[in-house]
Design an enzyme around this catalytic site. Structure first.
Site, mmCIF file in Angstrom:
data_model
loop_
_atom_site.group_PDB
_atom_site.id
_atom_site.type_symbol
_atom_site.label_atom_id
_atom_site.label_comp_id
_atom_site.label_asym_id
_atom_site.label_seq_id
_atom_site.Cartn_x
_atom_site.Cartn_y
_atom_site.Cartn_z
ATOM 1 N N GLU A 1 0.839 -1.214 0.000
ATOM 2 C CA GLU A 1 0.000 0.000 0.000
ATOM 3 C C GLU A 1 0.866 1.253 0.000
ATOM 4 O O GLU A 1 2.019 1.219 0.458
ATOM 5 C CB GLU A 1 -0.853 0.021 1.274
ATOM 6 C CG GLU A 1 -2.334 -0.127 1.046
ATOM 7 C CD GLU A 1 -3.025 1.030 0.340
ATOM 8 O OE1 GLU A 1 -2.445 1.630 -0.591
ATOM 9 O OE2 GLU A 1 -4.172 1.313 0.701
ATOM 10 N N ASP A 2 0.319 2.340 -0.486
ATOM 11 C CA ASP A 2 1.043 3.620 -0.408
ATOM 12 C C ASP A 2 1.022 4.160 1.011
ATOM 13 O O ASP A 2 2.028 4.584 1.546
ATOM 14 C CB ASP A 2 0.459 4.645 -1.405
ATOM 15 C CG ASP A 2 -1.058 4.871 -1.259
ATOM 16 O OD1 ASP A 2 -1.712 4.170 -0.466
ATOM 17 O OD2 ASP A 2 -1.574 5.762 -1.955
ATOM 18 N N ARG B 1 0.749 12.146 -8.674
ATOM 19 C CA ARG B 1 1.276 10.804 -8.414
ATOM 20 C C ARG B 1 2.724 10.663 -8.884
ATOM 21 O O ARG B 1 3.503 9.887 -8.346
ATOM 22 C CB ARG B 1 0.412 9.737 -9.100
ATOM 23 C CG ARG B 1 -1.013 9.646 -8.534
ATOM 24 C CD ARG B 1 -1.688 8.381 -9.050
ATOM 25 N NE ARG B 1 -3.124 8.372 -8.809
ATOM 26 C CZ ARG B 1 -3.696 7.981 -7.662
ATOM 27 N NH1 ARG B 1 -2.959 7.577 -6.655
ATOM 28 N NH2 ARG B 1 -5.015 7.988 -7.535
ATOM 29 N N PHE C 1 -1.916 15.629 5.234
ATOM 30 C CA PHE C 1 -2.241 15.087 3.925
ATOM 31 C C PHE C 1 -1.054 15.321 2.997
ATOM 32 O O PHE C 1 -0.578 16.441 2.841
ATOM 33 C CB PHE C 1 -3.502 15.733 3.352
ATOM 34 C CG PHE C 1 -4.022 14.982 2.161
ATOM 35 C CD1 PHE C 1 -4.885 13.906 2.321
ATOM 36 C CD2 PHE C 1 -3.621 15.332 0.878
ATOM 37 C CE1 PHE C 1 -5.341 13.194 1.219
ATOM 38 C CE2 PHE C 1 -4.075 14.615 -0.228
ATOM 39 C CZ PHE C 1 -4.937 13.545 -0.053
ATOM 40 N N ASP D 1 -3.750 4.537 6.610
ATOM 41 C CA ASP D 1 -4.351 5.724 7.223
ATOM 42 C C ASP D 1 -5.380 5.274 8.257
ATOM 43 O O ASP D 1 -5.010 4.903 9.360
ATOM 44 C CB ASP D 1 -4.945 6.566 6.080
ATOM 45 C CG ASP D 1 -5.431 7.937 6.496
ATOM 46 O OD1 ASP D 1 -4.883 8.500 7.448
ATOM 47 O OD2 ASP D 1 -6.365 8.459 5.850
HETATM 48 P P1 IMP Z 1 -7.403 3.979 4.675
HETATM 49 O O1 IMP Z 1 -6.226 3.405 5.449
HETATM 50 O O2 IMP Z 1 -8.464 2.998 4.365
HETATM 51 O O3 IMP Z 1 -7.929 5.241 5.321
HETATM 52 O O4 IMP Z 1 -6.986 4.461 3.233
HETATM 53 C C1 IMP Z 1 -5.738 4.637 2.803
HETATM 54 C C2 IMP Z 1 -5.885 5.274 1.434
HETATM 55 O O5 IMP Z 1 -6.332 6.631 1.566
HETATM 56 C C3 IMP Z 1 -4.538 5.332 0.766
HETATM 57 O O6 IMP Z 1 -4.320 4.215 -0.018
HETATM 58 C C4 IMP Z 1 -4.638 6.615 -0.023
HETATM 59 O O7 IMP Z 1 -5.193 6.349 -1.298
HETATM 60 C C5 IMP Z 1 -5.586 7.481 0.742
HETATM 61 N N1 IMP Z 1 -4.860 8.461 1.595
HETATM 62 C C6 IMP Z 1 -4.826 8.519 2.927
HETATM 63 N N2 IMP Z 1 -4.057 9.523 3.368
HETATM 64 C C7 IMP Z 1 -3.583 10.121 2.270
HETATM 65 C C8 IMP Z 1 -2.691 11.236 2.048
HETATM 66 O O8 IMP Z 1 -2.155 11.887 2.969
HETATM 67 N N3 IMP Z 1 -2.431 11.527 0.754
HETATM 68 C C9 IMP Z 1 -2.963 10.848 -0.301
HETATM 69 N N4 IMP Z 1 -3.783 9.797 -0.135
HETATM 70 C C10 IMP Z 1 -4.093 9.451 1.123
HETATM 71 MG MG MG Z 2 -5.958 7.884 -3.082
#
Ligand code: IMP
Ligand code: MG
Length: 188
Positions: free
Chosen positions: A106-107, A172, A159, A110
């Site tokens: 994952e990137d 990206r 963010f 969060d």
């Molecule tokens: P979560 O853990 O389900 O909230 O989602 C994670 C996803 O939310 C990541 O894969 C990103 O696509 C997006 N995301 C969360 N924080 C950021 C940020 O700071 N910048 C860009 N995308 C984010």
């Molecule tokens: Mg995203």
């Protein structure tokens, strides 16, 4: 919810959180760690589109053990995220993973909703093992208990964009990771 297309902010105007060099060093270190942990085994990297594409490309090139990769895509239902995990799979894996050693890539971890949903789905395929690698970890924002086995950086609740990560699909391709000026941006 419809979010109007925001005005373009040049990435040069944003503060750098992590330089391309810092990222490369950590990705190499994580690649070495994975190579050590999976010595003599073969692994399947599963990247979450689109954000993880760039991290996965670099990570795969720093891993020395036999590896293949695949991608999944999920959509979340806007920002009205609830702990029930409002996430939907829109592109599944191409190849079976039963009995395989899998690493979900994952990137950014969060709230944790995306990865806990995906982990649940992947476990139904009965892989031999399942771990999580993330480029960034924002522990303050977690809504569900989930931790990465491999994380390049823990970051504060800001963010960010670049190195695969977007705001409204932009940025990206920015090679470093920067703090979006309007924080948090509308719709996040
Ligand atoms: P979560 O853990 O389900 O909230 O989602 C994670 C996803 O939310 C990541 O894969 C990103 O696509 C997006 N995301 C969360 N924080 C950021 C940020 O700071 N910048 C860009 N995308 C984010
Ligand atoms: Mg995203």
């Amino acid at each position: 919810m419809i979010i109007p297309v925001p005005a373009f902010v040049a990435p040069e105007k944003m503060d750098v959180l992590l330089s391309a060099e810092q990222i490369a060093d950590r990705v190499k270190a994580i690649g070495d760690q994975i190579s050590q942990d999976y010595q003599g085994q073969s692994i399947v990297l599963i990247g979450v589109l689109k954000g993880a594409a760039i991290f996965l490309a670099d990570l795969a090139r720093s891993i020395k053990v036999d590896n293949t990769f695949d991608f999944v895509a999920v959509s979340s239902y806007g920002r009205a995220r609830v702990t029930s995990g409002a996430v939907k799979m829109i592109k599944d894996i191409d190849n079976p993973i039963e009995g395989r050693h899998v690493i979900l890539v994952e990137d950014i971890l969060d709230t944790g909703l995306t990865l806990s949903y995906l982990r649940g789905l992947m476990l139904q395929h009965r892989p031999a093992s399942l771990k999580i690698a993330t480029c960034l970890d924002k522990p303050e924002r977690r809504l569900v208990p989930i931790e990465a086995d491999y994380a390049c950086f823990k970051i504060p609740n800001k963010f960010v964009i670049g190195y695969g990560m977007d705001y409204a699909e932009r940025y990206r391709g920015v090679p470093d990771i920067r703090i979006y000026p309007d924080n948090p941006p509308p719709g996040h």
